[in-house]
Each structure stands twice: as C-alpha cells, then as structure tokens.
Design an enzyme around this catalytic site. Structure first.
Site, mmCIF file in Angstrom:
data_model
loop_
_atom_site.group_PDB
_atom_site.id
_atom_site.type_symbol
_atom_site.label_atom_id
_atom_site.label_comp_id
_atom_site.label_asym_id
_atom_site.label_seq_id
_atom_site.Cartn_x
_atom_site.Cartn_y
_atom_site.Cartn_z
ATOM 1 N N SER A 127 1.229 -1.134 0.041
ATOM 2 C CA SER A 127 -0.343 -0.102 -0.098
ATOM 3 C C SER A 127 0.967 0.887 0.039
ATOM 4 C CB SER A 127 -0.702 0.056 0.575
ATOM 5 O OG SER A 127 -1.342 1.630 1.108
ATOM 6 N N LYS A 181 -4.651 -6.559 3.125
ATOM 7 C CA LYS A 181 -4.691 -5.197 2.562
ATOM 8 C C LYS A 181 -5.636 -5.427 2.080
ATOM 9 C CE LYS A 181 -2.861 -2.242 -0.206
ATOM 10 N NZ LYS A 181 -3.687 -2.681 -1.300
ATOM 11 N N HIS A 184 -7.819 -3.569 4.783
ATOM 12 C CA HIS A 184 -7.129 -2.304 4.704
ATOM 13 C C HIS A 184 -7.426 -1.018 3.555
ATOM 14 C CE1 HIS A 184 -4.444 0.706 1.890
ATOM 15 N NE2 HIS A 184 -3.456 1.176 3.506
ATOM 16 N N ASN A 185 -8.087 -1.977 2.407
ATOM 17 C CA ASN A 185 -8.715 -0.977 1.271
ATOM 18 C C ASN A 185 -10.171 -0.689 1.865
ATOM 19 O OD1 ASN A 185 -6.273 -1.486 0.229
ATOM 20 N ND2 ASN A 185 -7.072 -1.584 -1.589
ATOM 21 N N GLU A 188 -9.545 2.689 4.150
ATOM 22 C CA GLU A 188 -9.442 3.321 2.747
ATOM 23 C C GLU A 188 -10.931 3.617 2.619
ATOM 24 O OE1 GLU A 188 -8.027 3.369 -1.260
ATOM 25 O OE2 GLU A 188 -6.343 2.833 0.462
#
Length: 466
Positions: A127, A181, A184-185, A188
């Site tokens: 990222s 990940k 995480h997105n 986001e």
C-alpha cells in the site's frame, strides 16, 4: 552477473518497486512481457542500475539462488499466467512474491499449487500508491515464515519507516498478507467517504467556500485527525482548474470508481457474519454515485425537506464536524480490525493486530496519527474484542458521540445524505446496546418458519405454536 532479486511487471507500481530496490542497494533484474515498458524504464533511469531482460528464461537464470521473483502484474488471470510460466524455470526453494492486489483466496490457491514444487509463494500486500512504491510503501507479506525470512532483508529495506522501524512485518500463513491488504482497502473506502461527507456538510450546511474548507482540513491535519487522506484532501481543495479557473473539485464528475477490494472486503464479512456496515455503506455510496443520469432525473421529482432558514454557528458546527469525523473514523477502524480478529480466529492465522497497526503508520494510504493508539490498545489487551471498548477510544466516543448525533440529525433534517456518518452512529449505538430488538426477529422466524429460538431465562431451544 548475479542479480539479488527480479521484478516482473513494469507498469507504474512495478517499475517504482524495482527502482526502490535499486535505490536500496539491490542488484535488480527487470522483465516485462512487452518490450516497450522495459525500454521506457531504462530510458528514465537516473543513476540507478537495473538489468533488463527480454527473455523470461535468461531473466530467471540471472538470479542468485534461492531465486527471488517479485511480480507486480494485474490481479487474476495475468498473475496466474506469470506463475505458470515461471514454474518450469524455478527450482525447489525459490520464492515468488505477488505484490499485486490479488484476492486472498486466489493467493491461497496459488500457494497450494506451488507447494508440491517446493516453490515458496508469498502474497505481499503493498500500500502506498505510485509514490509509496518508489519511496517506501507499507508491506504486508503472508506465506510460510521461513520463506519470508529469506526475503525480509529486502522487503524491510524498501518499506516505509516510522520511528525508525520498517512498515513491514510477517502477517501470517498463506493468504493472510493479501487479506490484510484487502481489509486495509475496505477501511480506506470508509475513511475516504467519511471525509467526503464532512466536506459536504461544511460546504452545504455551513455555506463555506472551498478555500475555507481547505484551511479547515489543514488545521485538522495538525491535530488528532492528522492523516494522509486529510492532508491530500486539503491539497485537492486548493487545486484550480486550468480551463475554468474554478476549484478543480467542482469540475470533476461525481461518479466514483472502484477496483474490487472494497467489494471483496464486504463480501468476505457477509460470508463470515462480520459487521462491516460502514465499509459496506462506503461501497454502496460509490455504486449510487455511478447512477448519475438517474440522480439528475430524480432531483426535480423527489421531494426533500423544506429549506431551513436558520443559520448555524459556524465555529461551533465546524467543531461538531471534526469530532464526528474522528468518531466515524474510530468506528470504521473498529470494524476493520474486528474483521481481522474474527477472520484470524476462523482461519487460525494468529494475525498480529498490534503490529498491523504499526506498519500502517507510514507509507500506506490509511496512515494516520491514531494508529499508534490502536497498536497500544492491542498491546495492552491482545484479545481485545473491539477497539470501541479500549479505554482511549471509549473515552473519545463518550465525548464525541453527541457531535456525531448533531451532524447526523442536521443532515437528516436538511436532506443531505451522510451514509457513513449515519452508519457509524448506528454501529456505535447497536454495539453499546446490551438488549437488542433481535428477539422480535427470532419470534418472527419461529412464527413463519418454525426456526426455533433460545430463551434468556433458561437453557435449551424452543418453538411456539403461534
């Protein structure tokens, strides 16, 4: 010449990762299936040393044993194609690292396919976007620990640094790195939507100019809301359109795109019974934004509330927005880390939640000041059920929840859609409610489907002839 690592895929992210490795002292071989991207990269070198190869076999042969290959290609069939091409050229003990946005279940499938060959496969979440790839991203590697240890000296060198520590740590087995990940997105998505809603309220309900809002975001970025997304939003609001002279944000079409990771996050949560309502609401907001023509047609048809002529005290309500945004952010991260915790338990991954928060502190898109506090919360109580009940966040939400209520209520009364603010409040109120309305649902289910129910005053399962 013996190269210490090879990079396959020289699009924006791949070439910047390769340059990052070269800048950190690695001897890097590069390869792309089409020659043009390789040639473009070689023409733009600025003192770095990259060794180009135009045949996959010679590229692989140039690598020191055990060979380390970092692939950065489009997720899906392109990644599978690269891996299948590499298998006959690699030997037992060699390592493939997939740095793309692969679905973690694809990573687990590829891991299983490569294991009989003795080839290590690491799903490496990366990222930080284009700049992060070059200057230091946050890196989330998953797979077998002994294979990670082989490549850790390289990955930790190219990762971003926070307080002198690399924003890279071993996440867990098989697809754990790409799973982290993915979520995480999802976080986001929620973070971005909350910021957009704060902007909407400041502009629409408080009648502030774009420049004034930019000033506010810059001020917020000096305090507890300090984060990459707040920082770049202030810069975005400063940008003027070269054609019209208007703020550029005013001429950007309000249709948001997405590449799938937010959807994957929501689907995985739904499949496993994990409440990620804020993340999912952010995804739905993007889907609704895509209905631009329908929204234009609906605007003169669908009634909204009568316009409130009473003006709001700007200083007071700017602070309400700030507190509401911080509380929404807490709730969004609480959902994301709950998804980490619950999925870790389902898969026996033993995800290091404390360390995950630490590697998000720099390099990645969701880097923020309060990630240190999240890490400390899990350091104090590794099995913490939810971030909301950690003392720091419980105190913050106790003080900020009224501001969130004020913003949501004002949005409702003025007809301004604030889906993630509203969802954050609903999540908070639902989670703090010991006795919910699910008893009605269970009674309904038993009535029409004889699904049975449990009682709160005795053991067993019951059914009523309604």
């Amino acid at each position: 010449m013996v190269n210490t690592i090879g990079v396959i895929g020289l699009g924006v992210m791949g070439r910047n990762i390769a340059l990052n490795m070269a800048n950190n002292g690695e001897q890097v071989a590069v390869y792309n299936y089409t020659r043009d991207l390789t040639d473009q990269l070689m023409e733009k070198l600025d003192g770095q040393t990259l060794i180009p190869y135009y045949e996959l076999e010679t590229f692989v042969q140039s690598l020191a044993v055990p060979r380390k290959v970092f692939i950065m290609v489009t997720a899906g069939t392109a990644t599978d194609s690269v891996i299948q091409s590499l298998i006959p050229l690699l030997q037992q003990g060699d390592i493939i690292m997939d740095g793309g946005n692969s679905h973690y279940q694809d990573t687990e499938r590829r891991y299983d396919e490569l294991k009989p060959h003795g080839i290590g496969y690491l799903g490496v979440g990366v990222s930080g976007g284009e700049v992060g790839a070059l200057t230091g991203p946050s890196i989330m590697p998953g797979g077998d620990l002994h294979f990670y240890n082989e490549v850790a000296p390289i990955l930790t060198k190219i990762a971003a640094k926070a307080d002198g520590e690399a924003c890279c740590t071993y996440i867990g087995p098989k697809g754990a790195g790409h799973f982290v990940k993915m979520v995480h997105n999802g976080i986001e998505y929620a973070d971005m939507q909350l910021i957009a809603e704060a902007y909407t309220f400041l502009r629409g309900n408080l009648s502030l100019s774009v420049e004034e809002i930019a000033d506010i975001f810059e001020t917020w970025n000096e305090g507890e809301l300090k984060s990459y997304l707040i920082e770049i939003t202030a810069e975005i609001l400063r940008k003027k359109d070269n054609v019209t002279g208007l703020p550029l944000v005013d001429v950007i079409l309000d249709q948001a795109g997405q590449k799938g990771t937010g959807k994957w996050t929501s689907l995985q949560a739904i499949d496993n019974g994990i409440p990620t309502s804020i993340i999912t609401e952010a995804l739905f907001a993007r889907y609704l934004s895509a209905l631009k023509e329908e929204r234009i047609q609906a605007q003169p048809i669908l009634a909204g509330p009568a316009k409130n002529t009473q003006s709001l005290d700007k200083a007071e309500w700017i602070e309400y927005v700030r507190q509401a945004l911080y509380m929404g952010k807490i709730c969004a991260y609480a959902q994301g880390f709950t998804q980490y915790k619950m999925t870790s338990e389902i898969n026996n991954w033993n995800l290091p939640l404390k360390d995950i928060a630490l590697i998000f502190r720099n390099g990645c898109i969701i880097r923020a000041e309060f990630l240190n506090v999240i890490s400390e919360a899990y350091d104090e109580k590794a099995d913490l059920a939810n971030l909301l009940i950690a003392p720091y966040f419980a105190d913050k939400t106790a003080r900020y929840q009224q501001s969130l209520r004020n913003i949501v209520c004002e949005g409702i009364q003025s007809g301004v859609a604030l889906p993630c603010f509203s969802s954050s409040l609903a999540y908070y109120d639902s989670y703090r409610t010991g006795a919910s309305n699910a008893n009605i649902l269970q009674a309904q289910r038993d009535y029409f489907g004889a699904h049975t129910y449990k009682r709160n005053d005795m053991e067993g399962t019951f059914h009523t002839e309604w």
